[in-house]
Design a protein around this motif. Structure first.
Motif, PDB file in Angstrom:
ATOM      1  N   VAL A 199       3.390  10.864  -6.371  1.00 53.86           N
ATOM      2  CA  VAL A 199       4.368  11.486  -7.260  1.00 53.86           C
ATOM      3  C   VAL A 199       3.766  11.701  -8.637  1.00 53.86           C
ATOM      4  O   VAL A 199       3.921  12.764  -9.254  1.00 53.86           O
ATOM      5  N   HIS A 200       3.036  10.718  -9.129  1.00 54.28           N
ATOM      6  CA  HIS A 200       2.426  10.812 -10.452  1.00 54.28           C
ATOM      7  C   HIS A 200       1.377  11.922 -10.499  1.00 54.28           C
ATOM      8  O   HIS A 200       1.238  12.614 -11.515  1.00 54.28           O
ATOM      9  N   THR A 201       0.654  12.103  -9.420  1.00 53.30           N
ATOM     10  CA  THR A 201      -0.365  13.150  -9.360  1.00 53.30           C
ATOM     11  C   THR A 201       0.263  14.531  -9.512  1.00 53.30           C
ATOM     12  O   THR A 201      -0.300  15.418 -10.178  1.00 53.30           O
ATOM     13  N   GLY A 212       6.325  16.413  -8.578  1.00 57.73           N
ATOM     14  CA  GLY A 212       6.537  15.289  -7.683  1.00 57.73           C
ATOM     15  C   GLY A 212       7.990  14.879  -7.566  1.00 57.73           C
ATOM     16  O   GLY A 212       8.347  14.117  -6.654  1.00 57.73           O
ATOM     17  N   LEU A 213       8.813  15.364  -8.480  1.00 52.74           N
ATOM     18  CA  LEU A 213      10.236  15.038  -8.463  1.00 52.74           C
ATOM     19  C   LEU A 213      11.094  16.179  -7.940  1.00 52.74           C
ATOM     20  O   LEU A 213      12.326  16.083  -7.948  1.00 52.74           O
ATOM     21  N   ARG A 227      12.497  18.957  -5.000  1.00 56.45           N
ATOM     22  CA  ARG A 227      12.746  19.001  -3.558  1.00 56.45           C
ATOM     23  C   ARG A 227      11.660  19.794  -2.843  1.00 56.45           C
ATOM     24  O   ARG A 227      11.343  19.536  -1.680  1.00 56.45           O
ATOM     25  N   GLU A 228      11.088  20.764  -3.522  1.00 57.52           N
ATOM     26  CA  GLU A 228      10.085  21.625  -2.902  1.00 57.52           C
ATOM     27  C   GLU A 228       8.929  20.823  -2.306  1.00 57.52           C
ATOM     28  O   GLU A 228       8.456  21.112  -1.201  1.00 57.52           O
ATOM     29  N   PHE A 229       8.473  19.805  -3.011  1.00 54.56           N
ATOM     30  CA  PHE A 229       7.321  19.041  -2.552  1.00 54.56           C
ATOM     31  C   PHE A 229       7.698  17.817  -1.716  1.00 54.56           C
ATOM     32  O   PHE A 229       6.855  17.215  -1.071  1.00 54.56           O
ATOM     33  N   GLY A 230       8.969  17.426  -1.750  1.00 54.23           N
ATOM     34  CA  GLY A 230       9.470  16.428  -0.814  1.00 54.23           C
ATOM     35  C   GLY A 230       8.937  15.020  -0.972  1.00 54.23           C
ATOM     36  O   GLY A 230       8.911  14.252  -0.005  1.00 54.23           O
ATOM     37  N   LEU A 231       8.510  14.660  -2.174  1.00 55.87           N
ATOM     38  CA  LEU A 231       7.973  13.312  -2.381  1.00 55.87           C
ATOM     39  C   LEU A 231       8.952  12.376  -3.080  1.00 55.87           C
ATOM     40  O   LEU A 231       8.883  11.159  -2.899  1.00 55.87           O
ATOM     41  N   ALA A 232       9.849  12.931  -3.873  1.00 56.45           N
ATOM     42  CA  ALA A 232      10.726  12.087  -4.693  1.00 56.45           C
ATOM     43  C   ALA A 232      11.581  11.147  -3.848  1.00 56.45           C
ATOM     44  O   ALA A 232      11.793   9.983  -4.204  1.00 56.45           O
ATOM     45  N   SER A 233      12.065  11.628  -2.702  1.00 54.40           N
ATOM     46  CA  SER A 233      12.915  10.782  -1.853  1.00 54.40           C
ATOM     47  C   SER A 233      12.148   9.589  -1.293  1.00 54.40           C
ATOM     48  O   SER A 233      12.738   8.573  -0.927  1.00 54.40           O
ATOM     49  N   LEU A 234      10.816   9.708  -1.240  1.00 55.56           N
ATOM     50  CA  LEU A 234      10.006   8.608  -0.712  1.00 55.56           C
ATOM     51  C   LEU A 234       9.898   7.449  -1.698  1.00 55.56           C
ATOM     52  O   LEU A 234       9.502   6.350  -1.309  1.00 55.56           O
ATOM     53  N   ILE A 235      10.228   7.695  -2.966  1.00 54.32           N
ATOM     54  CA  ILE A 235      10.187   6.606  -3.950  1.00 54.32           C
ATOM     55  C   ILE A 235      11.134   5.487  -3.524  1.00 54.32           C
ATOM     56  O   ILE A 235      10.795   4.295  -3.570  1.00 54.32           O
ATOM     57  N   ALA A 273       0.826  -1.208   0.000  1.00 58.26           N
ATOM     58  CA  ALA A 273       0.000   0.000   0.000  1.00 58.26           C
ATOM     59  C   ALA A 273       0.859   1.255   0.000  1.00 58.26           C
ATOM     60  O   ALA A 273       0.526   2.248  -0.669  1.00 58.26           O
ATOM     61  N   CYS A 274       1.957   1.217   0.728  1.00 60.23           N
ATOM     62  CA  CYS A 274       2.845   2.375   0.809  1.00 60.23           C
ATOM     63  C   CYS A 274       3.482   2.679  -0.542  1.00 60.23           C
ATOM     64  O   CYS A 274       3.483   3.827  -0.995  1.00 60.23           O
ATOM     65  N   VAL A 275       4.026   1.652  -1.184  1.00 53.16           N
ATOM     66  CA  VAL A 275       4.680   1.846  -2.485  1.00 53.16           C
ATOM     67  C   VAL A 275       3.689   2.412  -3.499  1.00 53.16           C
ATOM     68  O   VAL A 275       3.999   3.352  -4.249  1.00 53.16           O
ATOM     69  N   LYS A 276       2.482   1.870  -3.520  1.00 57.73           N
ATOM     70  CA  LYS A 276       1.477   2.335  -4.478  1.00 57.73           C
ATOM     71  C   LYS A 276       1.032   3.761  -4.166  1.00 57.73           C
ATOM     72  O   LYS A 276       0.817   4.573  -5.073  1.00 57.73           O
ATOM     73  N   ALA A 277       0.883   4.092  -2.885  1.00 59.88           N
ATOM     74  CA  ALA A 277       0.467   5.441  -2.504  1.00 59.88           C
ATOM     75  C   ALA A 277       1.525   6.472  -2.879  1.00 59.88           C
ATOM     76  O   ALA A 277       1.206   7.547  -3.407  1.00 59.88           O
ATOM     77  N   VAL A 278       2.782   6.158  -2.618  1.00 56.15           N
ATOM     78  CA  VAL A 278       3.864   7.077  -2.959  1.00 56.15           C
ATOM     79  C   VAL A 278       3.957   7.248  -4.473  1.00 56.15           C
ATOM     80  O   VAL A 278       4.087   8.377  -4.980  1.00 56.15           O
ATOM     81  N   ASP A 279       3.885   6.145  -5.196  1.00 59.21           N
ATOM     82  CA  ASP A 279       3.960   6.214  -6.655  1.00 59.21           C
ATOM     83  C   ASP A 279       2.830   7.078  -7.215  1.00 59.21           C
ATOM     84  O   ASP A 279       3.051   7.928  -8.083  1.00 59.21           O
ATOM     85  N   GLN A 280       1.624   6.873  -6.713  1.00 58.99           N
ATOM     86  CA  GLN A 280       0.491   7.642  -7.213  1.00 58.99           C
ATOM     87  C   GLN A 280       0.575   9.108  -6.810  1.00 58.99           C
ATOM     88  O   GLN A 280       0.176   9.995  -7.566  1.00 58.99           O
TER      89      GLN A 280
END
Length: 377
Positions: free
Chosen positions: A328-330, A335-336, A338-346, A319-326
């Protein structure tokens, strides 16, 4: 994320920890947050009251880690120090070990790492080559460990070795408290792509001499003591993953509400909304299994907890991998950044699929133990 199956006390704990996490946020200082969480009683919430803990269980501790993760500031060492090491010492330690370690683990003044994984054995306790042999009343430990978290900030490491069973002569798992400055105990930091506050290390034990009281529990208890720590580890890894997934999902939902294209928020489009809704559902389902596993463990059902903890960890990792992927895709290109801070979670999100046990090994466990299918190995 209110839950109808949680008690009022659990709901209040969740709310209070969420407020703490919100104050610290994604740019948190680990030491400051660790210290504040300890002062508020959150680090030792699962440890016995007689030793300065909260008298709760893994149910309460998993709430703490999940809510901190959902705020963007998970404390990975909670999986190790109070959950694994604290639980093992509380259940099997001597009175002296409990007095020495549990109050300090609860108030955050000391931490303990956990060392099981080896270069050639992974986490397979039957193939561990780190050996413990008697030398008079002392023990001598020799071996190697790899991917051990936070050894540089821990006062000691709970090492899984193998010693000769006095009855059968076979080697079986034993647990030893190894001080950070013990002679012959060295560490090398592993260069990881993963961005995390807690670093990973390879450990070498070269005839590390330990006194008799470094052994935790009965040297003939073997796997019983080991799995007393591994089941909480799986439950807490699930909490870590669910918190991370919730954090990423919240960022994506906020963006989908605010980002406007063709005079409408992008979240109004089902191609954006439905995958986010599915991610929410998957995280909620994983949490239910985590709560079941924690309840079983806290009520003393080690066998039932073993199955549920593995399934909770599997479900939460997926669930975590899918949530993070979605998420970033959103955000698309944002999503990539630094400002939004999601890319490192991939990268970080995949940890829950790999550690502390891979999803394939969990599928092996369920197929063999639950479904009764034959082994292929």
């Amino acid at each position: 994320m209110p839950s109808t199956i949680e008690s009022d006390e659990h709901t209040a704990l969740r709310k209070a920890v969420a407020a703490l996490g919100k104050r610290h946020g994604r740019t948190y200082d680990r030491e400051h947050l660790w210290s504040e969480a300890a002062k508020l009683g959150y680090l030792g919430v699962n440890l016995p009251e007689a030793y300065g803990g909260g008298g709760g269980g893994i149910s309460e501790l998993s709430i703490v880690l999940e809510e901190l993760g959902a705020a963007g500031c998970p404390l990975l060492m909670m999986v190790v120090s109070p959950a694994i090491c604290g639980t093992v010492i509380a259940r099997f330690g001597t009175d002296a070990q409990k007095q020495d370690w549990l109050p300090a683990l609860a108030d955050g003044t000391r931490t303990m790492a956990f060392g099981i994984t080896e270069p050639d054995a992974g986490s397979n306790s039957h193939r561990i080559t780190t050996t413990a042999r008697k030398d008079g009343t002392d023990w001598l430990l020799t071996g190697r460990k790899v991917f051990i978290s936070g050894v540089d900030i821990a006062d000691a490491t709970l090492i899984v070795g193998r010693a000769e069973d006095s009855r059968t002569g076979r080697l079986k798992p034993c647990l030893f408290i190894v001080p950070r400055d013990a002679d012959g105990f060295t560490r090398r930091q592993i260069d990881m792509e993963l961005q995390a506050v807690e670093k990973q290390f390879e450990l070498t034990l070269d005839d590390v001499r330990l006194p008799a009281d470094a052994l935790v529990g009965d040297e003939d208890a073997g796997l019983l003591q080991l799995f007393a720590g591994l089941n909480p580890e799986r439950i807490m890894t699930a909490a870590f993953a669910i918190g991370m997934g919730r954090y990423a999902l919240a960022k994506a939902v906020e963006y989908a509400r605010d980002r406007t294209v063709w005079n409408a928020p992008i979240g109004a489009h089902q191609a954006i909304a439905h995958p986010l809704a599915q991610a929410h559902i998957d995280l909620e389902l994983a949490r239910l299994m985590m709560q079941k596993a924690a309840h079983l463990y806290d009520t003393g059902d080690d066998v039932g907890a073993g199955e549920a903890a593995n399934m909770a960890k599997y479900a939460a990792g997926e669930a975590c991998v899918k949530a993070v992927d979605q998420a970033v895709h959103t955000l698309g290109g944002n999503g990539l950044t630094r400002e939004f801070g999601l890319a490192s979670l991939i990268t970080a999100s995949r940890v829950a699929r790999i550690a502390p046990v891979s999803r394939e090994m969990i599928l092996n466990y369920v197929s063999h133990q639950t479904l009764g299918l034959p082994k292929s190995y």
